[in-house]
Structure formats: structure tokens, C-alpha cells
Scaffold this motif. Sequence first.
Motif, short mmCIF file in Angstrom:
data_model
loop_
_atom_site.label_atom_id
_atom_site.label_comp_id
_atom_site.label_asym_id
_atom_site.label_seq_id
_atom_site.Cartn_x
_atom_site.Cartn_y
_atom_site.Cartn_z
N VAL A 68 0.87 -1.17 0.00
CA VAL A 68 0.00 0.00 0.00
C VAL A 68 0.91 1.22 0.00
CG1 VAL A 68 -1.71 1.31 1.31
CG2 VAL A 68 -1.86 -1.19 1.22
N GLY A 69 0.62 2.14 -0.90
CA GLY A 69 1.46 3.33 -1.01
C GLY A 69 0.66 4.60 -1.10
N VAL A 70 1.38 5.69 -1.10
CA VAL A 70 0.78 7.02 -1.22
C VAL A 70 1.40 7.69 -2.45
CG1 VAL A 70 0.50 9.27 -0.10
CG2 VAL A 70 0.54 7.19 1.28
N ILE A 71 0.55 8.28 -3.28
CA ILE A 71 1.05 8.97 -4.48
C ILE A 71 1.90 10.15 -4.05
CG2 ILE A 71 0.40 10.31 -6.52
CD1 ILE A 71 -0.18 7.37 -6.86
N LYS A 72 3.08 10.24 -4.62
CA LYS A 72 4.04 11.31 -4.28
C LYS A 72 3.91 12.50 -5.23
CE LYS A 72 7.80 13.18 -2.59
NZ LYS A 72 7.81 13.90 -1.38
N GLN A 73 3.77 12.21 -6.53
CA GLN A 73 3.71 13.29 -7.53
C GLN A 73 2.42 13.20 -8.31
OE1 GLN A 73 7.15 12.63 -9.98
NE2 GLN A 73 8.47 13.85 -8.68
N CYS A 74 1.94 14.34 -8.75
CA CYS A 74 0.76 14.41 -9.60
C CYS A 74 1.02 13.59 -10.86
CB CYS A 74 0.49 15.86 -9.98
SG CYS A 74 -0.93 16.09 -11.04
N THR A 75 0.09 12.68 -11.16
CA THR A 75 0.28 11.83 -12.33
C THR A 75 -0.97 11.82 -13.19
OG1 THR A 75 -0.47 9.87 -11.17
CG2 THR A 75 1.89 10.30 -11.14
N HIS A 76 -0.78 11.70 -14.47
CA HIS A 76 -1.89 11.61 -15.41
C HIS A 76 -1.95 10.23 -16.03
CE1 HIS A 76 -2.48 15.89 -15.02
NE2 HIS A 76 -1.19 16.02 -15.13
N SER A 77 -1.02 9.37 -15.65
CA SER A 77 -0.94 8.05 -16.23
C SER A 77 -0.41 7.07 -15.20
CB SER A 77 0.00 8.07 -17.44
OG SER A 77 0.34 6.77 -17.83
N LEU A 78 -0.97 5.87 -15.20
CA LEU A 78 -0.47 4.84 -14.29
C LEU A 78 0.95 4.43 -14.62
CD1 LEU A 78 -3.58 2.52 -13.99
CD2 LEU A 78 -2.76 4.19 -12.37
N ALA A 79 1.34 4.58 -15.87
CA ALA A 79 2.66 4.16 -16.30
C ALA A 79 3.77 4.97 -15.64
CB ALA A 79 2.78 4.23 -17.81
N VAL A 80 3.49 6.16 -15.20
CA VAL A 80 4.52 7.00 -14.59
C VAL A 80 4.21 7.35 -13.14
CG1 VAL A 80 5.28 7.98 -16.78
CG2 VAL A 80 3.46 9.11 -15.51
N ALA A 81 3.27 6.62 -12.54
CA ALA A 81 2.88 6.92 -11.16
C ALA A 81 4.05 6.68 -10.21
CB ALA A 81 1.69 6.08 -10.75
N LEU A 82 4.38 7.67 -9.43
CA LEU A 82 5.44 7.55 -8.43
C LEU A 82 4.80 7.52 -7.06
CD1 LEU A 82 8.44 7.55 -7.66
CD2 LEU A 82 8.33 10.03 -7.63
N THR A 83 4.99 6.40 -6.36
CA THR A 83 4.42 6.25 -5.04
C THR A 83 5.51 5.99 -4.02
OG1 THR A 83 4.14 3.86 -5.22
CG2 THR A 83 2.33 5.22 -5.99
N HIS A 84 5.15 6.14 -2.78
CA HIS A 84 6.00 5.71 -1.68
C HIS A 84 5.22 4.66 -0.92
CE1 HIS A 84 8.55 9.54 -1.86
NE2 HIS A 84 9.30 8.52 -2.19
N ALA A 85 5.73 3.43 -0.89
CA ALA A 85 5.08 2.35 -0.17
C ALA A 85 5.21 2.60 1.33
CB ALA A 85 5.70 1.01 -0.55
N VAL A 86 4.09 2.44 2.05
CA VAL A 86 4.10 2.64 3.49
C VAL A 86 3.71 1.37 4.25
CG1 VAL A 86 3.78 5.14 3.43
CG2 VAL A 86 1.78 3.66 3.39
#
Length: 113
Positions: A68-86
Motif C-alpha cells: 500500500v502506497g501514497v502517491i508522491k507526484q501528480c500523475t496523469h498516467s499509471l505508467a509514470v505513477a510515483l508512489t511511496h510504499a508505506v
Amino acid sequence: RILAIADMYSAMTKPRPYRNQEHFSQSALREIYLQKETGLDSALIQMMIKEIGMYPPGTIVKLRNGEVGVIKQCTHSLAVALTHAVYDARGMPMIEPVKRDAGANPDYEIVSM
């Protein structure tokens, strides 16, 4: 006009005592977009949707690997989604958030919110 749209979005995404659950960002944006004919400025709505993105920062997501993570940066596509797993795949909290990049590893793809 901007504040009216932002207020509507905020009201839809925050918990309220009279409803069972809050709207997710995507459903709130979709509902606002569908109400563009009711007097809201459609150009401002489109700009807001473009700025916030598909998964705005702070969105809690489940990754393909079970983390389970939290989105770190605004993304418009799942392909570039940057998350931090918590939370790890077993549901245990991680001591430090771990950067996960869905564009670099398909195991980090978002599967749900």
C-alpha cells in the motif's frame, strides 16, 4: 468561479456525517465535469482536472505486489505513477516509506485505490 469549483471538489472528497463514505478524487472530478452544464465554468473545470491529474498527491493506492502506497507526484498516467510504499504486502507498516516507480517495475503498478 475557481473557488466554487475548488469548494465543490473539497466537499466531495472530505468525509461528511450524513454519508457513508467520501468520494475518491476520480469520482469527484468526474461528477464535477458532468455538472459543467449547470453554470460552472467548463474551461476552469478542465484546467483543474488537468492540474490535479488522475491520482493527485496523497492518494492511497494498492500496488500489484500487494504493498500500500501514497502517491508522491501528480500523475496523469499509471505508467509514470510515483508512489511511496508505506505498508508491505503482509500489511505491516514500513519503518521508512520506500519509493516505488510503476514506470520502472510492473510490480509497482497501481491496481486499486
